[in-house]
Structure formats: structure tokens, C-alpha cells
Design a protein around this motif. Sequence first.
Motif, PDB file in Angstrom:
ATOM      1  N   GLY A   9       0.787  -1.222   0.000  1.00 40.75           N
ATOM      2  CA  GLY A   9       0.000   0.000   0.000  1.00 40.75           C
ATOM      3  C   GLY A   9       0.819   1.271   0.000  1.00 40.75           C
ATOM      4  N   PRO A  10       1.837   1.408   0.870  1.00 45.20           N
ATOM      5  CA  PRO A  10       2.625   2.649   0.856  1.00 45.20           C
ATOM      6  C   PRO A  10       3.276   2.936  -0.489  1.00 45.20           C
ATOM      7  CG  PRO A  10       2.991   1.455   2.894  1.00 45.20           C
ATOM      8  CD  PRO A  10       2.176   0.550   2.025  1.00 45.20           C
ATOM      9  N   ALA A  11       3.721   1.900  -1.194  1.00 48.22           N
ATOM     10  CA  ALA A  11       4.331   2.120  -2.509  1.00 48.22           C
ATOM     11  C   ALA A  11       3.302   2.645  -3.504  1.00 48.22           C
ATOM     12  CB  ALA A  11       4.963   0.832  -3.021  1.00 48.22           C
ATOM     13  N   VAL A  12       2.072   2.119  -3.424  1.00 49.93           N
ATOM     14  CA  VAL A  12       1.016   2.625  -4.308  1.00 49.93           C
ATOM     15  C   VAL A  12       0.712   4.078  -3.983  1.00 49.93           C
ATOM     16  CG1 VAL A  12      -1.385   2.346  -5.024  1.00 49.93           C
ATOM     17  CG2 VAL A  12       0.029   0.329  -4.633  1.00 49.93           C
ATOM     18  N   GLN A  13       0.640   4.417  -2.706  1.00 54.54           N
ATOM     19  CA  GLN A  13       0.362   5.803  -2.341  1.00 54.54           C
ATOM     20  C   GLN A  13       1.481   6.727  -2.811  1.00 54.54           C
ATOM     21  OE1 GLN A  13      -2.672   7.015  -0.600  1.00 54.54           O
ATOM     22  NE2 GLN A  13      -1.764   8.659  -1.808  1.00 54.54           N
ATOM     23  N   ARG A  14       2.712   6.307  -2.689  1.00 59.27           N
ATOM     24  CA  ARG A  14       3.814   7.137  -3.180  1.00 59.27           C
ATOM     25  C   ARG A  14       3.714   7.358  -4.680  1.00 59.27           C
ATOM     26  NH1 ARG A  14       6.722   3.954   0.607  1.00 59.27           N
ATOM     27  NH2 ARG A  14       7.486   2.564  -1.049  1.00 59.27           N
ATOM     28  N   ALA A  15       3.309   6.332  -5.409  1.00 62.76           N
ATOM     29  CA  ALA A  15       3.163   6.486  -6.857  1.00 62.76           C
ATOM     30  C   ALA A  15       2.035   7.457  -7.184  1.00 62.76           C
ATOM     31  CB  ALA A  15       2.908   5.120  -7.496  1.00 62.76           C
ATOM     32  N   ILE A  16       0.914   7.351  -6.471  1.00 63.64           N
ATOM     33  CA  ILE A  16      -0.195   8.286  -6.676  1.00 63.64           C
ATOM     34  C   ILE A  16       0.260   9.719  -6.392  1.00 63.64           C
ATOM     35  CG2 ILE A  16      -2.427   9.023  -5.744  1.00 63.64           C
ATOM     36  CD1 ILE A  16      -3.052   6.027  -5.263  1.00 63.64           C
ATOM     37  N   ASP A  17       0.971   9.909  -5.292  1.00 63.70           N
ATOM     38  CA  ASP A  17       1.432  11.251  -4.925  1.00 63.70           C
ATOM     39  C   ASP A  17       2.392  11.810  -5.977  1.00 63.70           C
ATOM     40  OD1 ASP A  17      -0.043  10.886  -2.636  1.00 63.70           O
ATOM     41  OD2 ASP A  17       1.690  10.511  -1.336  1.00 63.70           O
ATOM     42  N   ALA A  18       3.266  10.971  -6.488  1.00 62.43           N
ATOM     43  CA  ALA A  18       4.247  11.432  -7.479  1.00 62.43           C
ATOM     44  C   ALA A  18       3.567  11.836  -8.780  1.00 62.43           C
ATOM     45  CB  ALA A  18       5.278  10.337  -7.733  1.00 62.43           C
ATOM     46  N   VAL A  19       2.591  11.045  -9.210  1.00 62.50           N
ATOM     47  CA  VAL A  19       1.881  11.371 -10.446  1.00 62.50           C
ATOM     48  C   VAL A  19       1.090  12.660 -10.266  1.00 62.50           C
ATOM     49  CG1 VAL A  19       0.015  10.614 -11.969  1.00 62.50           C
ATOM     50  CG2 VAL A  19       1.818   9.008 -11.297  1.00 62.50           C
ATOM     51  N   HIS A  20       0.450  12.820  -9.124  1.00 63.46           N
ATOM     52  CA  HIS A  20      -0.281  14.058  -8.837  1.00 63.46           C
ATOM     53  C   HIS A  20       0.655  15.268  -8.865  1.00 63.46           C
ATOM     54  CE1 HIS A  20      -2.755  16.975  -6.728  1.00 63.46           C
ATOM     55  NE2 HIS A  20      -1.828  17.069  -5.779  1.00 63.46           N
ATOM     56  N   GLU A  21       1.800  15.160  -8.206  1.00 67.24           N
ATOM     57  CA  GLU A  21       2.736  16.282  -8.153  1.00 67.24           C
ATOM     58  C   GLU A  21       3.303  16.619  -9.522  1.00 67.24           C
ATOM     59  OE1 GLU A  21       3.354  18.251  -5.686  1.00 67.24           O
ATOM     60  OE2 GLU A  21       2.067  17.157  -4.298  1.00 67.24           O
ATOM     61  N   ALA A  22       3.358  15.617 -10.408  1.00 66.87           N
ATOM     62  CA  ALA A  22       3.866  15.845 -11.764  1.00 66.87           C
ATOM     63  C   ALA A  22       2.811  16.420 -12.701  1.00 66.87           C
ATOM     64  CB  ALA A  22       4.404  14.539 -12.333  1.00 66.87           C
ATOM     65  N   GLY A  23       1.592  16.621 -12.208  1.00 64.67           N
ATOM     66  CA  GLY A  23       0.545  17.224 -13.021  1.00 64.67           C
ATOM     67  C   GLY A  23      -0.532  16.262 -13.473  1.00 64.67           C
ATOM     68  N   GLY A  24      -0.403  14.989 -13.115  1.00 62.56           N
ATOM     69  CA  GLY A  24      -1.454  14.027 -13.437  1.00 62.56           C
ATOM     70  C   GLY A  24      -0.991  12.915 -14.340  1.00 62.56           C
TER      71      GLY A  24
END
Length: 315
Positions: free
Chosen positions: A7-22
Motif C-alpha cells: 500500500g505505501p508504494a502505491v500511495q507514493r506512486a499516486i502522490d508522485a503522479v499528482h505532483e507531476a501534473g497528473g
Amino acid sequence: MPEGTDGPAVQRAIDAVHEAGGGTVRLAAGTTYLTDEHLLVRSAVALVGAGPSTVVKAGPRFLETRGPNDGYPLLTTDGAQDVRIADLTADQSGDLLDGNVENRLHEYLVDIRRSRRVVVERVSTVNPFSYSIASVGSTDFTIRGCRTLVRTSGRYTQLDGIHVLDSSHGLVVDNDVDQGGPGRDGDDALVAHTMGRDCHHVVYRGNRVRSGRYGGGMQLAVGDGDIHDITVAGNLFYDSPSGVRVGDYGGGGVVRGITIGGDRRDGNVFTRNARFAVQVRTRTGGGIHVSHNTSIGSGGFLLPEDATGTDNLVR
């Protein structure tokens, strides 16, 4: 992301994609366990699996932490915009965990929360201890092609299927909502509900619906806001205690501008429901239209005097 990602790895990926603009976070087939976290799908992110074999599952310590609104969501949007959740199975582990905890109904298994332009499609929900899919205080949402299922018996109450609360401008279409089996804990299958504000401009179309023994195929649950401009068309309601009904929860709201059926192509079918097909008898504000529906082995259509009821067949 590879099979078996935590789960934490998935959340980090979601956060990174969001910070990159989507963009899109893709989950492979296999099970992702959420140990003590709740996945927050952020703005401009699509979380997409490979189909039902991609499972996001509550782990043994899932109940040790709460989500952003003090409940236990598996997936939540919590204020996000332009989100898509698709092609996966969401398992709240209500068969393994004791979900009868404080605040279990503050957030839901798949939780669209204070968000805009959210799409949840082809998501299967299993083993709930809360509502399966809910839109709360949100607008411009779509719940499409999803499947809910209740397997527990004698463990929980209030296990609604797709619950729309204080939300507007939504589509609930082509879903298989089965709160009635193989378990016996299910409640209402489809819900439009008001607590703090109106619920309006929502279309429920093309759904296959079975409620649990505690509820009905669909409830219009009226609290402090009005329920209005709701369309219920082309659905199959089967093997439930009742079809479509109004529930009065003591606020100041009314139901108004409700269409159940429509023309011959839009009629609902009610089959083998124990009581009525449609019951709209409480706190109406006019504009109730019930037409071209068919009741087979179910009850009739109980409507207020100011409603329009035409070409409804009972046989």
C-alpha cells in the motif's frame, strides 16, 4: 506497478503522479495489502488495475488507523478532482476483520468525497463492513459497470450498495448491485440520500439490483435536504423485500421531480419483490412521474394523489 506491491508504494506512486501534473498509476494482477493506511487518490490521477484479478485488500492492521474523515475507506478521493478508479477489486476484509467499530459509517469502501469529476468504473467490491460505493458531497460523478457483493451473514447492518449522499449531477449506470447474496447482511441496493443539502440531478439507469433482507431495491432517503430531479429508468429490481421506496428521516426535505420509468424503453422491471414495486407516499413536493414499469410477481405502485402514474403493468 508490479504484482504484490504494498500500500505505501502505491500511495507514493499516486502522490508522485499528482505532483507531476497528473497521469495514470497502473496496478498489475495480484493483491495489494493495505496494512495501516487508506489510499487517497489525488486530483488528476487515474488508478487502473488489470481487471478483477487486481485486488486492493484491507490487511490485518487496517482498523488501527482511520481515513481523512475518521472512517475506514479502502479508496477515497477526499476533495480531489478529475479522478478515475477502474478495473480492480476492492476488498474491505469484513469477513476477516471485526468491522463493528466506532465510525465505521463515517467513510465507505470506495469513497467519492467532496470531489468533482470522479469516475469509478468496472470496480468490484467484496467483503464490506460499510457502504460499498458512495458519493458524498460530490458533483459530476459517474459510477459505471461496477459490481457489489455481500458475503457475510449475522455480522453487520446498513450494508448499502451504491449510496449517493448530498451529491448532484451524477450517473449510476450499468452496475450489478447484489446486496442480497450469498450473504444475508445486505441493506438497500441503491440510495439517494440527503442529510445536509439537496441530492439532485442523478440518473440511475440500466442497473441490475438485488437488495439485502434489511432494505429495498432503491431508497429515496429524505433528511434535511430535498431529493429532486432523479431519474430511475431501465433497471431490473429482483428478489428484494421491496422495489423503490421513500424513507422519511425527520428533516425538512421532500421528494420532488422524480421520474421512475419514462417511455416504453425506459420502464423498470420489478420481479419477485416481496412487497410493493414502487411506494412514494411521504413528503412529496410534486412532479412525481411513474410510468411504463412492469411488476412481475411483486406488489403494485403506491403513489400520492398528485403523482402521475400511467401504463404501469402488474402481473
